[in-house]
Write an enzyme that holds these catalytic residues in place. Structure first.
Site, PDB file in Angstrom:
ATOM      1  N   LYS A 186       0.839  -1.212   0.000  1.00 49.02           N
ATOM      2  CA  LYS A 186       0.000   0.000   0.000  1.00 49.02           C
ATOM      3  C   LYS A 186       0.875   1.264   0.000  1.00 49.02           C
ATOM      4  O   LYS A 186       0.569   2.252  -0.671  1.00 49.02           O
ATOM      5  CB  LYS A 186      -0.946  -0.008   1.208  1.00 49.02           C
ATOM      6  CG  LYS A 186      -1.735   1.291   1.390  1.00 49.02           C
ATOM      7  CD  LYS A 186      -2.596   1.585   0.176  1.00 49.02           C
ATOM      8  CE  LYS A 186      -3.337   2.874   0.058  1.00 49.02           C
ATOM      9  NZ  LYS A 186      -3.135   4.002   0.856  1.00 49.02           N
ATOM     10  N   GLU A 193       1.192   6.441  -6.935  1.00 47.61           N
ATOM     11  CA  GLU A 193       0.121   7.461  -7.000  1.00 47.61           C
ATOM     12  C   GLU A 193       0.733   8.868  -7.140  1.00 47.61           C
ATOM     13  O   GLU A 193       0.318   9.661  -7.980  1.00 47.61           O
ATOM     14  CB  GLU A 193      -0.704   7.336  -5.711  1.00 47.61           C
ATOM     15  CG  GLU A 193      -1.663   8.450  -5.386  1.00 47.61           C
ATOM     16  CD  GLU A 193      -2.271   8.249  -3.977  1.00 47.61           C
ATOM     17  OE1 GLU A 193      -2.715   7.124  -3.672  1.00 47.61           O
ATOM     18  OE2 GLU A 193      -2.297   9.209  -3.186  1.00 47.61           O
TER      19      GLU A 193
HETATM   20  C1  6PG Z   1      -5.518   5.974  -1.086  1.00 47.02           C
HETATM   21  C2  6PG Z   1      -4.666   7.185  -0.795  1.00 47.02           C
HETATM   22  C3  6PG Z   1      -4.706   7.575   0.645  1.00 47.02           C
HETATM   23  C4  6PG Z   1      -3.749   8.713   0.922  1.00 47.02           C
HETATM   24  C5  6PG Z   1      -4.395   9.774   1.745  1.00 47.02           C
HETATM   25  C6  6PG Z   1      -3.395  10.814   2.226  1.00 47.02           C
HETATM   26  O1  6PG Z   1      -4.970   5.023  -1.604  1.00 47.02           O
HETATM   27  O2  6PG Z   1      -6.707   6.021  -0.802  1.00 47.02           O
HETATM   28  O3  6PG Z   1      -3.358   6.920  -1.176  1.00 47.02           O
HETATM   29  O4  6PG Z   1      -4.390   6.484   1.425  1.00 47.02           O
HETATM   30  O5  6PG Z   1      -2.641   8.274   1.577  1.00 47.02           O
HETATM   31  O6  6PG Z   1      -5.366  10.366   0.943  1.00 47.02           O
HETATM   32  O7  6PG Z   1      -2.606  11.213   1.227  1.00 47.02           O
HETATM   33  P1  6PG Z   1      -1.123  11.662   1.442  1.00 47.02           P
HETATM   34  O8  6PG Z   1      -0.477  10.741   2.399  1.00 47.02           O
HETATM   35  O9  6PG Z   1      -0.532  11.523   0.066  1.00 47.02           O
HETATM   36  O10 6PG Z   1      -1.185  13.061   1.900  1.00 47.02           O
END
Ligand code: 6PG
Length: 507
Positions: A186, A193
Site C-alpha cells: 500500500k 500514485e
Molecule cells: C488511497 C490514498 C490515501 C492517501 C491519503 C493521504 O490510496 O486512498 O493513497 O491512502 O494516503 O489520501 O494522502 P497523502 O499521504 O498523500 O497526503
C-alpha cells in the site's frame, strides 16, 4: 463467521468502513476519543436504514465484551504512536484467536513490530492497506492485507464481500504476503500514485500554457480516459470531473454558471506536513533509496510536492529573482491537437515509469524481508477501487507479468516485451514534450525524470564512465573495464581495477 466487529477510529475512512460493514449485516462497535465522530457515523447509519447496527463505546472493556469470539477489531488510525497506544490498551482485554485488522496507512516496520508483540499471545495482527479514499471506504475499497496466513484466511471471506469489485465482479482483495507486506505494498501504491499525480498535473500545466481553459482541459482528460494507453485511469477520470465543478449557486446568485470554477481558486500548494511525520510519500522514497532502487519519477514527484508546500519561501524567492522563471505561453505550437496527443503519450510514459519503479521497490523489499508476496494478488487488488487504478496498464502491462505470480527476481517490468513496445512507441513524444517544456520554462519534473529514467535504464554508454574515473582518482574506488561487463551483471558493485591517475609525489 463474524457477526460483530469493532471499528477503532471513526474518521472519514473508519466511519465509511463502519457503514460498509453494517451494510453487510454486521453489528459494528465503535471506539473513538471523539464522541462527536461516533455520533456522526451512527446518524449516517440511521439515515441509511441500519437501525441499531452501530453502537458506541467509551472504554475498551465494554468494546471487547460486546464482540463475539474470536473477536475482530478493525483499526483506522493515524500511523505511529496512536496505534501503539491503542494496542497497548486493548491487549489485556483480548485473547488467543482474536484478530486485529489494521486498515490505516501504517509504516510496515510498525506493523511488524506489533505482529511480534502479539505473537506470544495468539492475537493475530494483520496490516491491511486500504485504498480509494473516503468514498471508496464507504462503497468498497481496494484492500491489501498481509500477515499470518491462518488469520488472513479467517478474515478474507468478509473482506471479499466488502471490497471493491473489478469489471468481472472479482473482489479487489487477496492475501498479499507475510509480515508487513500488505502495508508495504500500500505504501508503494502511494509512491506510484504520487508519480502519476505529478505527471498528470504537469500535463495540466502545459495545457494551460497552450491556451486551453479549465473546462477544455477537462474535456481532453475525458478523452484520454476513454481510450488509448490512459484508458480507465482513475486519476485522469477525476481530473476530467473536477475541471468542470463550480461552486453551487446560492440565493443571491442561483445560477452555478455564474460562479467560478473551483479549480481556478485552488492555490498551488500541496499541503504537506514537513515535520517528518508525513507518511507514505516519504516512506516509499526512503525505501527506494535504502534498497538501492532507482526511482527517478517517484523521487522528483515527491520533491515537487514538497517544494510546493513552501509557498511562503517561494513568494520570497520570487521577489528576489525578479519574478522567477515563469513558464511562457506556448504560442508557437501550431498544431495543438498533435501537441496534446504527444502530451497524452508522455503522460502515459511517466505513469508507466512510476509503475515500473514502484514494482521494483516491492520486488527488492520482498527479497529482503522474505514476504513471499503473491504478485497475482497485487495485480488483482489494483484492478479497481484504488487510486492508481489504470485499466489499460492493468490489462496490458501488469496482467502478462503479474498474473502468473512471478518470483520477485524476475519481476522488473522493464524486461517485459509489452512494456518495451510501449516505451519505444511513446519515448519520442515524451522527448519532444520535455524539450519544448525545457525551452519554455514549464514545470515538468516527473515527465523529464521519466525521460531520463528510460534513457538511463536502457543505456549502455552513460557518462558515468567519467564519474567512475573521478571516484577512482580521488578515492581509489576501483573500476570495471569495458569488455568485462557480462561477468559482472550479477555483481554491479564490484570494481576490479585501480589506476594511479596521479603518481604520488615523492616525500
Ligand atoms: C488511497 C490514498 C490515501 C492517501 C491519503 C493521504 O490510496 O486512498 O493513497 O491512502 O494516503 O489520501 O494522502 P497523502 O499521504 O498523500 O497526503
Amino acid at each position: 463467521k463474524f457477526t460483530s466487529i469493532a471499528m477503532i477510529g471513526c474518521g472519514s475512512m473508519g466511519g465509511g468502513m463502519a457503514l460498509l460493514f453494517a451494510e453487510d449485516g454486521l453489528h459494528v462497535n465503535l471506539s473513538d476519543p471523539s464522541e462527536k465522530a461516533m455520533d456522526a457515523v451512527i446518524e449516517k447509519a440511521e439515515k441509511s436504514g441500519y437501525h441499531g447496527k452501530l453502537k458506541k463505546h467509551k472504554d475498551y472493556d465494554s468494546l471487547c465484551k460486546s464482540l463475539s469470539k474470536p473477536r475482530l477489531l478493525v483499526f483506522s488510525l493515524p500511523h505511529g504512536g496512536v496505534g501503539d497506544k491503542v494496542l497497548e490498551g486493548l491487549m489485556p482485554k483480548l485473547s488467543k484467536g482474536d484478530i486485529i485488522l489494521d486498515c490505516g496507512n501504517e509504516h510496515f516496520a510498525n506493523t511488524e513490530r506489533r505482529q511480534n508483540k502479539c505473537k506470544d499471545t495468539g492475537i493475530c495482527y494483520i496490516g491491511c492497506g486500504v485504498s480509494g479514499g473516503y468514498q471508496a471506504a464507504r462503497a468498497g475499497p481496494s484492500m491489501c492485507p498481509g500477515g499470518d496466513e491462518s488469520g488472513l484466511k479467517e478474515v478474507l471471506p468478509l473482506l471479499q464481500k466488502v471490497a471493491a469489485k473489478d469489471k468481472n465482479g472479482k473482489p479487489c482483495v487477496g492475501i498479499i504476503g507475510k509480515g508487513g507486506a500488505g502495508h508495504y505494498v500500500k505504501m508503494v501504491h502511494n509512491g506510484i500514485e504520487h508519480g502519476m499525480m505529478s505527471a498528470i498535473c504537469e500535463a495540466w500545466g502545459l495545457m494551460r500554457k497552450l491556451g486551453l481553459d479549465y473546462e477544455e482541459i477537462g474535456d481532453v482528460l475525458k478523452e484520454w480516459n476513454s481510450s488509448g494507453e490512459l484508458q480507465g485511469t482513475f486519476l485522469v477520470s477525476i481530473g476530467a470531473d473536477l475541471s468542470h465543478k463550480r461552486e453551487p449557486g446560492d440565493k443571491s446568485n442561483p445560477d452555478p454558471q455564474q460562479h467560478p470554477l473551483v479549480i481556478s481558486e485552488v492555490l498551488d500548494k500541496v499541503v504537506q506536513d514537513v515535520t517528518g511525520e508525513e507518511g507514505t510519500g516519504v516512506w516509499s522514497n526512503t525505501e527506494a533509496i535504502e534498497l538501492h532502487v532507482p526511482a527517478f519519477t517517484l523521487n522528483v514527484a515527491h520533491a515537487l510536492r514538497l517544494a510546493s508546500a513552501y509557498r511562503g519561501d517561494r513568494e520570497r524567492a520570487n521577489k528576489m529573482f525578479d519574478g522567477g522563471f515563469p513558464p511562457s505561453e506556448l504560442k508557437d505550437v501550431k498544431d495543438k491537437k498533435a501537441f496534446i496527443e504527444e502530451l497524452r503519450q508522455a503522460t502515459y510514459a511517466a505513469c508507466l515509469a512510476s509503475y515500473i519503479q514502484g514494482m521494483n521497490i516491492i520486488a527488492r523489499a520482498d527479497q529482503k524481508h522474505k514476504w513471499s508476496i503473491d504478485y497475482s494478488q497485487v495485480w488483482q487488488i489494483w484492478r479497481a477501487g484504488c487510486i492508481i487504478q489504470a485499466d489499460y496498464i492493468s490489462d496490458n502491462i501488469l496482467a502478462p507479468v503479474l498474473k502468473n505470480n512471478p518470483s520477485s527476481e524476475d519481476l522488473n517490468l522493464i524486461f517485459s516485451s509489452v512494456v518495451a513496445k510501449d516505451i519505444k512507441k511513446t519515448f519520442p513524444a515524451l522527448r519532444r514534450i520535455v524539450a519544448k517544456a525545457v525551452e519554455t520554462d514549464q514545470v515538468v519534473p516527473a515527465l523529464s525524470a521519466s525521460l531520463e529514467y528510460f534513457k538511463v535504464s536502457t543505456g549502455t554508454d552513460l557518462p558515468t564512465s567519467f564519474y567512475e574515473a573521478e571516484l577512482d582518482y580521488f578515492g581509489c574506488h576501483m573500476f570495471d573495464k569495458k569488455g568485462d561487463q557480462d561477468a559482472r551483471v550479477k555483481k554491479p558493485m564490484e570494481g576490479k581495477y585501480h589506476f594511479e591517475w596521479k603518481p604520488a609525489t615523492s616525500q
